[in-house]
Write a protein that holds these residues in place. Structure first.
Motif, PDB file in Angstrom:
ATOM      1  N   SER A   9      44.062  44.241  42.666  1.00 29.80           N
ATOM      2  CA  SER A   9      43.999  43.603  44.035  1.00 29.80           C
ATOM      3  C   SER A   9      43.372  44.095  45.330  1.00 29.80           C
ATOM      4  O   SER A   9      43.379  42.641  46.274  1.00 29.80           O
ATOM      5  N   ALA A  42      37.784  38.434  44.330  1.00 29.70           N
ATOM      6  CA  ALA A  42      38.165  38.039  43.516  1.00 29.70           C
ATOM      7  C   ALA A  42      37.594  37.565  42.683  1.00 29.70           C
ATOM      8  O   ALA A  42      37.978  37.900  40.940  1.00 29.70           O
ATOM      9  N   ALA A  43      36.135  37.187  42.676  1.00 28.34           N
ATOM     10  CA  ALA A  43      34.909  37.343  42.065  1.00 28.34           C
ATOM     11  C   ALA A  43      35.098  38.431  40.859  1.00 28.34           C
ATOM     12  O   ALA A  43      34.272  38.672  39.901  1.00 28.34           O
ATOM     13  N   GLN A  46      37.125  39.376  38.487  1.00 27.50           N
ATOM     14  CA  GLN A  46      37.546  38.596  37.843  1.00 27.50           C
ATOM     15  C   GLN A  46      36.391  39.077  36.600  1.00 27.50           C
ATOM     16  O   GLN A  46      36.706  39.414  35.491  1.00 27.50           O
ATOM     17  N   GLU A  49      36.689  42.438  34.538  1.00 26.46           N
ATOM     18  CA  GLU A  49      37.913  42.523  33.612  1.00 26.46           C
ATOM     19  C   GLU A  49      37.439  41.951  32.551  1.00 26.46           C
ATOM     20  O   GLU A  49      37.724  42.217  31.285  1.00 26.46           O
ATOM     21  N   ARG A  50      36.150  40.438  32.710  1.00 26.11           N
ATOM     22  CA  ARG A  50      35.151  40.334  32.145  1.00 26.11           C
ATOM     23  C   ARG A  50      34.034  40.746  32.206  1.00 26.11           C
ATOM     24  O   ARG A  50      33.118  39.305  32.386  1.00 26.11           O
ATOM     25  N   SER A 186      35.925  48.353  40.284  1.00 25.26           N
ATOM     26  CA  SER A 186      36.047  47.172  39.285  1.00 25.26           C
ATOM     27  C   SER A 186      34.394  47.148  38.466  1.00 25.26           C
ATOM     28  O   SER A 186      33.867  45.879  39.122  1.00 25.26           O
TER      29      SER A 186
END
Length: 202
Positions: A9, A42-43, A46, A49-50, A186
């Protein structure tokens, strides 16, 4: 500024903070810009993570970064550091400004003599820094060009004392060393700093 200290976050603060060693931007931050930055963060998280085979390029603007810092990142800032503002100069160069409580730094490091810069660092004062950010293969490095405290030029060692104090954690009790390379969060591969905006490449 140490990206590895933040959880998912907080990854955007890290990315923004990587961009943001700071001095003034024009205009007041808007909620709309903050919302846009939040969505982009957020993108980014995300995607990390994938991840997909094709790289993701996310453009963040100077107003978006500053609005995010003003509205959403306050809780992520160390106590005694307020009003961070980023200027994305371009061609890798960043400049920034924040108000910092230097009395907290003095408590941890007693001045050794009248010639010690810590002897005249008191109160809440604006600190600015300008330098060049280079990133590649998930690693970043910041090369400091200049710094001021209360409008007065100071040597790198003074800024290092301040950064070390406010970046200390149980995992890193010495704080951040300005010369050390750092991992980008990230799965970010690089950050392309251009005038007024930056492109985050994952």
């Amino acid at each position: 500024m140490n990206v590895s200290l933040f959880g998912p976050s907080r990854a955007v603060v890290a990315a923004a903070a990587t961009l943001s060693i700071a001095v003034g931007a024009s205009g007041q931050p808007s909620r709309r810009d903050a919302d846009q930055m939040r969505q982009k963060v957020a993108a980014i998280v995300q995607f990390s993570e994938r991840p997909r085979r094709e790289p993701l390029r996310t453009t963040v603007t100077e107003p978006e970064v500053n609005a995010y810092l003003a509205y959403d990142a306050r809780q992520e800032l160390p106590p005694g550091v307020v009003e961070p503002v980023v200027t994305i100069v371009g061609t890798g160069r960043l400049s920034g400004r924040a108000i910092v409580d230097l009395d907290e730094v003095r408590k941890q490091k007693k001045p050794t003599s009248m010639l010690d810069p810590a002897s005249y660092l008191t109160g809440r004062v604006p600190i600015t820094a300008t330098g060049v950010l280079t990133t590649s293969n998930g690693v970043g490095r910041f090369q400091l060009e200049s710094a001021t405290v209360g409008g007065l030029p100071v040597p790198k060692m003074v800024l290092q004392e301040i950064v070390s104090h406010y970046s200390r954690t149980p995992q890193n009790p010495s704080g951040i060393n300005l010369d050390d390379p750092f991992a980008l969060p990230s799965r970010i591969r690089e950050i392309q700093v251009e005038r007024g905006h930056a492109v985050v490449v994952q």
